[in-house]
Design a protein around this motif. Structure first.
Motif, mmCIF file in Angstrom:
data_model
loop_
_atom_site.group_PDB
_atom_site.id
_atom_site.type_symbol
_atom_site.label_atom_id
_atom_site.label_comp_id
_atom_site.label_asym_id
_atom_site.label_seq_id
_atom_site.Cartn_x
_atom_site.Cartn_y
_atom_site.Cartn_z
ATOM 1 N N GLU A 44 16.288 6.991 -28.210
ATOM 2 C CA GLU A 44 16.310 5.947 -28.859
ATOM 3 C C GLU A 44 17.653 5.002 -28.998
ATOM 4 O O GLU A 44 18.438 5.701 -29.019
ATOM 5 N N ILE A 45 17.592 3.609 -28.918
ATOM 6 C CA ILE A 45 18.795 2.960 -28.855
ATOM 7 C C ILE A 45 19.483 3.388 -30.155
ATOM 8 O O ILE A 45 19.046 3.422 -31.419
ATOM 9 N N GLU B 17 17.144 4.981 -17.361
ATOM 10 C CA GLU B 17 16.889 3.673 -18.215
ATOM 11 C C GLU B 17 15.379 3.306 -18.321
ATOM 12 O O GLU B 17 14.983 2.999 -17.133
ATOM 13 N N ILE C 280 17.842 -5.243 -20.284
ATOM 14 C CA ILE C 280 17.728 -4.960 -21.491
ATOM 15 C C ILE C 280 16.954 -3.321 -21.690
ATOM 16 O O ILE C 280 15.910 -3.254 -21.254
ATOM 17 N N LYS D 146 15.505 -0.284 -23.587
ATOM 18 C CA LYS D 146 14.592 0.266 -24.571
ATOM 19 C C LYS D 146 14.679 1.364 -25.046
ATOM 20 O O LYS D 146 15.004 1.609 -26.259
ATOM 21 N N LYS D 147 14.916 2.536 -24.198
ATOM 22 C CA LYS D 147 15.217 4.017 -24.500
ATOM 23 C C LYS D 147 15.875 4.500 -23.326
ATOM 24 O O LYS D 147 15.683 3.885 -22.151
ATOM 25 N N ASP E 126 21.596 -0.945 -25.851
ATOM 26 C CA ASP E 126 20.673 -1.699 -25.647
ATOM 27 C C ASP E 126 20.568 -2.484 -24.259
ATOM 28 O O ASP E 126 19.749 -3.397 -23.970
ATOM 29 N N ASN E 127 21.642 -2.465 -23.575
ATOM 30 C CA ASN E 127 21.838 -3.152 -22.386
ATOM 31 C C ASN E 127 22.668 -2.532 -21.180
ATOM 32 O O ASN E 127 23.534 -1.622 -21.604
ATOM 33 N N SER F 248 11.539 0.959 -15.170
ATOM 34 C CA SER F 248 12.484 2.121 -15.446
ATOM 35 C C SER F 248 13.102 2.415 -14.186
ATOM 36 O O SER F 248 12.833 2.169 -12.952
ATOM 37 N N TYR G 125 13.362 0.065 -19.493
ATOM 38 C CA TYR G 125 13.729 -1.316 -19.870
ATOM 39 C C TYR G 125 12.595 -2.017 -20.607
ATOM 40 O O TYR G 125 11.488 -1.658 -20.632
ATOM 41 N N VAL G 126 12.931 -3.023 -21.406
ATOM 42 C CA VAL G 126 11.906 -3.792 -22.220
ATOM 43 C C VAL G 126 10.734 -4.279 -21.574
ATOM 44 O O VAL G 126 9.623 -4.302 -21.738
ATOM 45 N N SER G 127 11.214 -4.589 -20.072
ATOM 46 C CA SER G 127 10.164 -5.217 -19.134
ATOM 47 C C SER G 127 9.284 -4.127 -18.621
ATOM 48 O O SER G 127 8.135 -4.552 -18.002
#
Lengths: 66, 139
Positions: free
Chosen positions: B86-87, B125, B43, B45-46, B37-38, B132, B127-129
């Motif tokens: 997914e993670i 990647e 961070i 997300k997928k 997840d990082n 990508s 990201y949660v933000s």
């Protein structure tokens, strides 16, 4: 008039995002090299191979699998 | 067995049943690369993997052949996912059978290291933000 050939160009990763295409047909002059095609596409590559009709040209960024 | 695969389906180590002469096998090594997840302080997300399958299968099988030639092993298998992961999901799995543990460990390590630097697969990647990015080199 100079003879022309048609090749297929494949895009991956960042280049696919930039072009918004997985692949496309591309017409170029006979005796073209990947470098020539790159210049026209505004992408990268620099080999001296002469491309032939129906060639498939693939641009491969540094791989990041695993 | 002794083959490299690309799949869009979930990788399940339990479902891989290599056919081998049972009398020869003293060791089985499995490596699984898992989505975490990082990365580099961001961070995740997928992940999304893209692959030039025609060349990936060819190069992947060349790597397995090299392992079979260079180590005393009886079987080698590798499968790599493509698409969105997914993670916690398995991105790549390597399985090696040998008579002894040292050979299976070494061959397993050789295969995953070579796959990461030679097989045309790319990782994006997400990201949660909401941003990508395609990664820039073997990591």
């Amino acid at each position: 008039m100079q003879q022309r050939i048609e090749i297929t160009v494949h895009y991956f990763a960042k280049l696919r995002d930039l072009t918004n295409k997985e692949q496309e047909s591309f017409e170029t002059e006979i005796n073209s090299t990947p470098k020539d095609v790159y210049r026209k596409l505004n992408s990268f590559a620099s080999w001296k191979t002469e491309l032939e009709d129906k060639d498939k040209l693939v641009f491969i960024p540094p791989v990041t699998g695993g | 067995m002794n083959s490299f695969h690309i799949t869009e389906d979930v990788i399940d180590a339990e479902s891989i049943q290599p056919v081998l002469p049972a009398s020869k096998v003293g060791a089985k090594s499995i490596f699984e690369g898992i989505v975490r997840d990082n990365n580099l302080g961001k961070i995740v997300k997928k992940l999304e993997y893209q692959c030039y399958e025609e060349l990936a299968v060819k190069e992947g099988n060349t790597i397995l052949k090299e392992a079979l030639e260079n180590y005393k092993i009886d079987g080698a298998f590798c499968v790599h996912r493509t698409g969105k992961l997914e993670i916690g999901e398995t991105a790549v799995l390597v399985m090696v059978y040998a008579a002894h543990r040292e050979d299976s460990f070494q061959a397993c390590r050789y295969i995953i290291d070579e796959v990461k630097t030679r097989v045309p697969i790319w990782k994006k990647e997400i990201y949660v933000s909401g941003e990508s990015d395609w990664l820039k080199g073997a990591g």
